[in-house]
Design an enzyme around this catalytic site. Structure first.
Site, PDB file in Angstrom:
ATOM      1  N   ARG A   1      65.189  46.673  60.233  1.00  0.00           N
ATOM      2  CA  ARG A   1      64.215  47.657  59.728  1.00  0.00           C
ATOM      3  C   ARG A   1      64.440  48.044  58.278  1.00  0.00           C
ATOM      4  O   ARG A   1      63.486  48.063  57.499  1.00  0.00           O
ATOM      5  CB  ARG A   1      64.174  48.892  60.639  1.00  0.00           C
TER       6      ARG A   1
ATOM      7  N   SER B   1      57.415  44.237  76.010  1.00  0.00           N
ATOM      8  CA  SER B   1      57.370  44.392  74.567  1.00  0.00           C
ATOM      9  C   SER B   1      58.661  43.801  74.013  1.00  0.00           C
ATOM     10  O   SER B   1      59.753  44.137  74.474  1.00  0.00           O
ATOM     11  CB  SER B   1      57.261  45.878  74.228  1.00  0.00           C
TER      12      SER B   1
ATOM     13  N   ASP C   1      48.846  45.683  67.561  1.00  0.00           N
ATOM     14  CA  ASP C   1      48.929  47.001  66.900  1.00  0.00           C
ATOM     15  C   ASP C   1      48.739  46.896  65.392  1.00  0.00           C
ATOM     16  O   ASP C   1      47.937  47.625  64.800  1.00  0.00           O
ATOM     17  CB  ASP C   1      50.304  47.654  67.152  1.00  0.00           C
TER      18      ASP C   1
ATOM     19  N   ASP D   1      62.142  52.851  65.964  1.00  0.00           N
ATOM     20  CA  ASP D   1      61.768  52.077  64.780  1.00  0.00           C
ATOM     21  C   ASP D   1      60.996  52.904  63.759  1.00  0.00           C
ATOM     22  O   ASP D   1      61.137  52.703  62.562  1.00  0.00           O
ATOM     23  CB  ASP D   1      60.977  50.834  65.201  1.00  0.00           C
TER      24      ASP D   1
HETATM   25  N1  ARG Z   1      65.661  49.897  71.572  1.00  0.00           N
HETATM   26  C1  ARG Z   1      65.961  48.940  70.572  1.00  0.00           C
HETATM   27  C2  ARG Z   1      66.260  49.627  69.266  1.00  0.00           C
HETATM   28  O1  ARG Z   1      65.983  50.748  69.132  1.00  0.00           O
HETATM   29  C3  ARG Z   1      64.896  47.889  70.459  1.00  0.00           C
HETATM   30  C4  ARG Z   1      63.598  48.331  69.878  1.00  0.00           C
HETATM   31  C5  ARG Z   1      62.603  47.224  69.945  1.00  0.00           C
HETATM   32  N2  ARG Z   1      61.515  47.488  69.082  1.00  0.00           N
HETATM   33  C6  ARG Z   1      60.308  47.017  69.288  1.00  0.00           C
HETATM   34  N3  ARG Z   1      59.400  47.339  68.420  1.00  0.00           N
HETATM   35  N4  ARG Z   1      59.986  46.290  70.328  1.00  0.00           N
HETATM   36  O2  ARG Z   1      66.791  49.047  68.352  1.00  0.00           O
END
Ligand code: ARG
Length: 412
Positions: A95, A175, A15, A124
């Site tokens: 983040r 993922s 991506d 995210d």
């Molecule tokens: N659901 C989790 C969170 O919101 C994990 C997110 C994982 N992010 C990713 N880009 N694979 O913190």
């Protein structure tokens, strides 16, 4: 004329690699790639080289492991942060740190925007957008994957058409996201929440069934609620985390299966591996139980819950988080001492704790000789403490069912 610049949070994945030529072609921006090392096990030199090969005009790599541990993970640990009671917010915590790096580089490079590779369905994007605009409200945030309508196959074709190396071996249906505080896994078969996660989704932890038959022990030293040593050896916090991830992983500790409520309203099924976080949160709680009074522990739990929600929701850079940190910080001045944790077949259990500020007084607690508790005072205490309950019971049920002949309640 030189095009304006955008600073892209670059992971090296498909991506964010495709985003580089896309930002150039669709937005007319030169891309400066930024990759932040938060403990993810990737070859950062390869990532940097791939950013350039994908068309970035510059690529920065920052080792932020200590910064992540000390400024983001440590406050979360002091607040025992577990979103919905189970998720140590590992991805969510990284983040705002990455956002801060994006803003720093954007300022140094005179960029007009920052960009990230998040889609429009996840948490995210919320965290990146809020943490970058929270720090630099004048910077525009671009999320290419929120705008384009490419699916994975289209992205691969786009990458190939733009000379971006695509790793053919990357056929995993999952993922993932990794940093010091944990690893997250979603997609593939995990999208059916009724099905047990297959063993193949785990990357950091052994199956508890295959874990060693002999237990291991970890002794964690805390100062003011922050880990400072492991097995009596002083070490930087990020190294303690890395060591506990390895040891906990070996013993199958830290697997989490979470039916999670996303910020954007979607329920999703997430699997996490957070060995160090599981061990350290349990150890920290055990030490707090030893040194903090009941009312402080009780009130702090409600703050912890609020803190977890706020981090999850992307509000790290907010006045509320700073105010909650001040409260939590005030509770931690005596959270000094050592906690022993036993790791065995998927479980981490606190088996010992000590502190110079321990409120545990054997003279009061013991049932053996040396008891200093004044038992004769208990009856008077219970008389006063129980007075509301006795009055309530004596007055009786609904007024309508009582007759005027009811005898007067005996209250004393
Ligand atoms: N659901 C989790 C969170 O919101 C994990 C997110 C994982 N992010 C990713 N880009 N694979 O913190």
């Amino acid at each position: 004329m030189v095009p304006p610049k955008v600073v892209l949070a670059y992971s090296g994945g498909l991506d964010t690699s495709v985003a580089i030529p896309w930002l150039r072609e669709e937005k007319g921006l030169d891309v400066v790639a930024v990759t932040v090392d938060v403990g993810q096990p990737v070859d950062l030199e390869r990532v940097r080289a791939k950013a350039i090969a994908s068309g970035a005009v510059a690529a920065h790599v920052a080792d932020a492991r200590a910064e992540f541990a000390d400024e983001f993970v440590a406050p979360a640990l002091r607040a025992n942060v577990l979103y919905e009671g189970v998720y140590p917010v590992s991805t969510a915590l990284a983040r705002p740190l990455i956002g801060r790096h994006l803003v720093r580089v954007a300022r140094a490079e005179g960029a007009v925007a920052v960009a990230h590779g998040c889609t429009g369905k996840g948490n995210d994007q919320v965290r990146f957008d809020l943490s970058t605009t929270g720090l630099a409200p004048d910077l525009k945030v671009i999320a290419p994957a929120r705008e384009w309508s490419m699916h994975r196959d289209d992205e691969i074709a786009y990458a190939q058409a733009h000379g971006i190396p695509v790793e053919a071996t990357r056929t995993s249906p999952y993922s993932t996201d990794e940093n010091l505080w944990g690893r997250s896994v979603e997609c593939g078969i995990l999208e059916d929440p009724a099905i047990e996660p297959p063993e193949e989704v785990y990357g950091w932890t052994r199956s508890p069934a295959a874990a060693p038959d002999a237990p291991a022990y970890a002794k964690i030293g805390f100062e003011a609620g922050t880990p400072v040593s492991l097995d009596d050896r002083p070490a930087p916090f990020h190294e303690i985390i890395a060591a506990l991830n390895r040891l906990g992983g070996l013993h199958g500790v830290g697997r989490i299966d979470h039916l999670e409520s996303r910020v954007v309203g979607i329920k999703s099924r997430e699997v996490y591996e957070c060995p160090a976080a599981s061990i350290l949160i349990d150890a920290h709680r055990a030490l707090e139980a030893l040194v903090l009074p009941r009312d402080v522990l009780d009130f702090k739990r409600s703050v912890e819950q609020r803190y977890a929600g706020l981090v999850y929701d992307g509000l790290w850079f907010s006045p509320l988080r700073e105010a909650l940190d001040a409260f939590v910080g005030a509770t931690q001045t005596r959270v000094d001492g050592e906690v022993s944790v036993k790791l065995f077949k998927g479980a981490a259990r606190v088996v010992g704790r000590r502190s110079p500020y321990s409120l545990y007084q054997s003279g009061l607690a013991t049932y053996s000789t040396g008891d200093q508790f004044r038992r004769e005072m208990a009856e008077g205490f219970i008389y006063v403490w129980g007075l509301p309950a006795r009055t309530w019971a004596a007055v009786g049920g609904p007024a309508a069912s009582r007759t005027t002949e009811s005898p007067p309640a005996k209250l004393a």
